[in-house]
Enzyme design. Sequence first.
Site, mmCIF file in Angstrom:
data_model
loop_
_atom_site.group_PDB
_atom_site.id
_atom_site.type_symbol
_atom_site.label_atom_id
_atom_site.label_comp_id
_atom_site.label_asym_id
_atom_site.label_seq_id
_atom_site.Cartn_x
_atom_site.Cartn_y
_atom_site.Cartn_z
ATOM 1 N N GLU A 1 0.315 3.645 2.064
ATOM 2 C CA GLU A 1 0.198 4.054 3.232
ATOM 3 C C GLU A 1 1.502 4.061 3.969
ATOM 4 O O GLU A 1 1.847 4.249 5.258
ATOM 5 C CB GLU A 1 -1.079 3.508 4.154
ATOM 6 C CG GLU A 1 -2.296 3.592 3.338
ATOM 7 C CD GLU A 1 -3.467 3.371 4.114
ATOM 8 O OE1 GLU A 1 -3.500 3.290 5.526
ATOM 9 O OE2 GLU A 1 -4.523 3.103 3.612
ATOM 10 N N THR B 1 0.662 -1.361 -0.070
ATOM 11 C CA THR B 1 -0.120 -0.057 -0.047
ATOM 12 C C THR B 1 0.833 1.364 0.192
ATOM 13 O O THR B 1 2.057 1.336 0.425
ATOM 14 C CB THR B 1 -0.860 0.032 1.359
ATOM 15 O OG1 THR B 1 -1.544 1.216 1.387
ATOM 16 C CG2 THR B 1 -0.132 -0.305 2.561
ATOM 17 N N TYR C 1 -1.923 -0.674 10.903
ATOM 18 C CA TYR C 1 -1.936 -1.090 9.616
ATOM 19 C C TYR C 1 -0.775 -0.944 8.764
ATOM 20 O O TYR C 1 -0.036 -1.970 8.271
ATOM 21 C CB TYR C 1 -3.315 -0.728 9.116
ATOM 22 C CG TYR C 1 -3.157 -1.086 7.419
ATOM 23 C CD1 TYR C 1 -3.209 -2.507 7.056
ATOM 24 C CD2 TYR C 1 -3.317 0.016 6.371
ATOM 25 C CE1 TYR C 1 -3.418 -2.676 5.613
ATOM 26 C CE2 TYR C 1 -3.325 -0.263 5.347
ATOM 27 C CZ TYR C 1 -3.321 -1.511 4.800
ATOM 28 O OH TYR C 1 -3.426 -2.039 3.333
ATOM 29 N N LYS D 1 2.424 -3.213 7.414
ATOM 30 C CA LYS D 1 2.469 -3.593 5.846
ATOM 31 C C LYS D 1 3.934 -3.159 5.537
ATOM 32 O O LYS D 1 4.800 -3.909 4.701
ATOM 33 C CB LYS D 1 1.561 -2.621 4.989
ATOM 34 C CG LYS D 1 0.135 -3.278 4.890
ATOM 35 C CD LYS D 1 -0.259 -4.457 4.362
ATOM 36 C CE LYS D 1 0.227 -4.498 2.855
ATOM 37 N NZ LYS D 1 -0.080 -5.998 2.240
HETATM 38 P P1 NAD Z 1 -9.539 -7.427 2.224
HETATM 39 O O1 NAD Z 1 -9.438 -7.051 3.658
HETATM 40 O O2 NAD Z 1 -10.813 -7.091 1.226
HETATM 41 O O3 NAD Z 1 -9.081 -8.628 1.867
HETATM 42 C C1 NAD Z 1 -7.939 -9.678 2.605
HETATM 43 C C2 NAD Z 1 -8.526 -10.953 2.415
HETATM 44 O O4 NAD Z 1 -7.280 -11.889 3.229
HETATM 45 C C3 NAD Z 1 -9.571 -11.694 2.927
HETATM 46 O O5 NAD Z 1 -10.161 -12.293 2.014
HETATM 47 C C4 NAD Z 1 -9.096 -12.538 4.164
HETATM 48 O O6 NAD Z 1 -10.102 -13.503 4.444
HETATM 49 C C5 NAD Z 1 -8.011 -12.646 3.821
HETATM 50 N N1 NAD Z 1 -7.149 -12.980 5.217
HETATM 51 C C6 NAD Z 1 -7.039 -12.261 6.061
HETATM 52 N N2 NAD Z 1 -6.240 -12.719 6.982
HETATM 53 C C7 NAD Z 1 -5.793 -14.006 6.449
HETATM 54 C C8 NAD Z 1 -4.790 -15.116 6.869
HETATM 55 N N3 NAD Z 1 -4.456 -14.964 8.097
HETATM 56 N N4 NAD Z 1 -4.611 -16.168 6.232
HETATM 57 C C9 NAD Z 1 -5.013 -16.212 4.768
HETATM 58 N N5 NAD Z 1 -5.865 -15.325 4.394
HETATM 59 C C10 NAD Z 1 -6.243 -14.118 5.252
HETATM 60 O O7 NAD Z 1 -8.347 -6.576 1.564
HETATM 61 P P2 NAD Z 1 -8.086 -5.725 0.263
HETATM 62 O O8 NAD Z 1 -8.636 -4.566 0.191
HETATM 63 O O9 NAD Z 1 -8.578 -6.633 -1.024
HETATM 64 O O10 NAD Z 1 -6.733 -5.736 0.309
HETATM 65 C C11 NAD Z 1 -5.695 -6.773 -0.338
HETATM 66 C C12 NAD Z 1 -4.145 -6.348 -0.284
HETATM 67 O O11 NAD Z 1 -4.047 -5.308 -1.035
HETATM 68 C C13 NAD Z 1 -3.869 -6.144 1.328
HETATM 69 O O12 NAD Z 1 -2.586 -6.685 1.178
HETATM 70 C C14 NAD Z 1 -3.792 -4.616 1.260
HETATM 71 O O13 NAD Z 1 -2.872 -4.268 2.113
HETATM 72 C C15 NAD Z 1 -3.431 -4.331 -0.157
HETATM 73 N N6 NAD Z 1 -3.757 -2.881 -0.581
HETATM 74 C C16 NAD Z 1 -5.329 -2.564 -0.302
HETATM 75 C C17 NAD Z 1 -5.699 -1.227 -0.853
HETATM 76 C C18 NAD Z 1 -7.217 -0.912 -0.868
HETATM 77 O O14 NAD Z 1 -7.573 0.215 -1.163
HETATM 78 N N7 NAD Z 1 -8.001 -1.830 -0.496
HETATM 79 C C19 NAD Z 1 -4.782 -0.494 -1.564
HETATM 80 C C20 NAD Z 1 -3.427 -0.727 -1.757
HETATM 81 C C21 NAD Z 1 -3.055 -1.938 -1.137
HETATM 82 P P1 TYD Z 2 -10.938 3.792 4.316
HETATM 83 O O1 TYD Z 2 -11.681 3.303 3.288
HETATM 84 O O2 TYD Z 2 -10.766 3.389 5.693
HETATM 85 O O3 TYD Z 2 -9.285 3.814 3.397
HETATM 86 P P2 TYD Z 2 -7.798 4.380 4.140
HETATM 87 O O4 TYD Z 2 -8.055 4.427 5.644
HETATM 88 O O5 TYD Z 2 -7.100 2.970 3.733
HETATM 89 O O6 TYD Z 2 -7.395 5.476 3.253
HETATM 90 O O7 TYD Z 2 -10.717 5.392 4.443
HETATM 91 C C1 TYD Z 2 -10.884 6.298 3.487
HETATM 92 C C2 TYD Z 2 -10.721 7.804 4.108
HETATM 93 O O8 TYD Z 2 -12.291 7.936 4.517
HETATM 94 C C3 TYD Z 2 -9.873 7.913 5.257
HETATM 95 O O9 TYD Z 2 -9.192 9.353 5.028
HETATM 96 C C4 TYD Z 2 -10.690 7.769 6.352
HETATM 97 C C5 TYD Z 2 -12.040 8.362 5.806
HETATM 98 N N1 TYD Z 2 -13.242 7.564 6.657
HETATM 99 C C6 TYD Z 2 -14.464 8.597 6.751
HETATM 100 O O10 TYD Z 2 -14.469 9.499 6.886
HETATM 101 N N2 TYD Z 2 -15.459 7.695 7.474
HETATM 102 C C7 TYD Z 2 -15.371 6.417 7.540
HETATM 103 O O11 TYD Z 2 -16.467 5.810 8.233
HETATM 104 C C8 TYD Z 2 -14.464 5.560 7.067
HETATM 105 C C9 TYD Z 2 -14.442 4.056 7.284
HETATM 106 C C10 TYD Z 2 -13.356 6.269 6.537
#
Ligand code: NAD
Ligand code: TYD
Length: 345
Positions: free
Chosen positions: A128, A126, A151, A155
């Site tokens: 972040e 990420t 978090y 990461k």
């Molecule tokens: P998510 O929370 O939707 O999915 C995570 C998945 O991992 C779930 O299916 C969960 O069951 C599985 N999981 C959790 N713990 C586990 C364990 N101990 N063993 C096996 N499986 C396990 O997350 P996401 O938003 O799809 O993110 C996926 C990856 O991308 C993460 O590594 C996250 O850090 C990274 N990422 C996410 C974003 C975002 O905006 N969502 C952005 C950049 C990077």
């Molecule tokens: P989020 O979707 O939790 O992603 P991240 O923290 O990984 O960026 O949040 C996106 C932005 O929205 C973040 O600045 C926190 C804000 N936020 C709210 O204002 N209200 C909410 O209920 C949530 C979940 C997030």
Amino acid sequence: MKILITGGAGFIGSHVVRLFVNKYSNYQIYNLDKLTYAGNLANLTDIEGKPNYTFIKGDIVDADFINKLFAEHKFNAVIHLAAESHVDRSISNPLEFVYTNVIGTVNLLNAAKTTPDFKLFYHVSTDEVYGSLGDTGMFTETTAYDPHSPYSASKASSDHFVRAYHDTYKLPVVISNCSNNYGPYHFPEKLIPLCINNIKNNKPLPIYGKGENVRDWLFVEDHARAIDVIFHKAKHGSTYNIGGHNEWTNIAVIRLLCRIMDKKLNRAAGANEKLITFVKDRAGHDLRYAIDSTKLQNDLGWKPSLQFEEGLEKTVDWYLANDEWLDNVTSGSYQKYYESQYVKR
Ligand code: NAD
Ligand code: TYD
């Protein structure tokens, strides 16, 4: 090629699994997922019967299980997405993030390093990890790590381990650091799907602080395409930033969403904005993220395909057409957890 994709039942993982299973019939795709609250096999019903797809339920924190799994299947590559992914949960329960994001990653690295004919460990991370920006500037691949939440600290730690295994054991690795994703199958605890669900149900839209924090939003299928390109073309040991060049304050995102959903739900213009509620800010809330993805665009020819307005409308359409998916995930205990977090300002 046997590829293990971890976290494939989650939001981004399900899009990556779908892309690889459909596009590469010559690859065997194994989806390893613990099915935590965030994992949902309903995200993958369209590909579950494909001959090149296998689901494995399991926990990456369990080293014995992981070692046996690699010994049995002798994977040639890993695309590692499994993680605890929500900042607010990391504030309430940091240790769970250390177990899955750090120890789980190291377990996979250990298994990969002793597997014969192992070609690539792709670690999905990420933006972040880089911390928070002021009003100007962007994160590049050489920006120093400065994580602020449990978090992002977990990461960042996992990224360091991946690089250490490359430098120490010559494990072939790549890392990508992506900005905030949005799109179908996003778990409705994150800002955009939470607000779509709350607008649909005429419930308050909780905005942390004044809503001035800035995020760089990318449509999830564009992230999956970037992972495909990096997986196949990146030099081992390299890092790529992935982002949408698409910065929005949270309040602007939610106002746009409200306008889109006024129309979709046939409500009066401005009706949904009345649901906006400012609540107590997140502790350690990063002000601004912005990704410079020039390296990925220039080296590997990737660029985002969708404008934000278009992507957001497509996302709203998906959620409105998939009531059953949304109702199934929101009927769980997570809703209570969330409601207990909000303190109205
Ligand atoms: P998510 O929370 O939707 O999915 C995570 C998945 O991992 C779930 O299916 C969960 O069951 C599985 N999981 C959790 N713990 C586990 C364990 N101990 N063993 C096996 N499986 C396990 O997350 P996401 O938003 O799809 O993110 C996926 C990856 O991308 C993460 O590594 C996250 O850090 C990274 N990422 C996410 C974003 C975002 O905006 N969502 C952005 C950049 C990077
Ligand atoms: P989020 O979707 O939790 O992603 P991240 O923290 O990984 O960026 O949040 C996106 C932005 O929205 C973040 O600045 C926190 C804000 N936020 C709210 O204002 N209200 C909410 O209920 C949530 C979940 C997030």
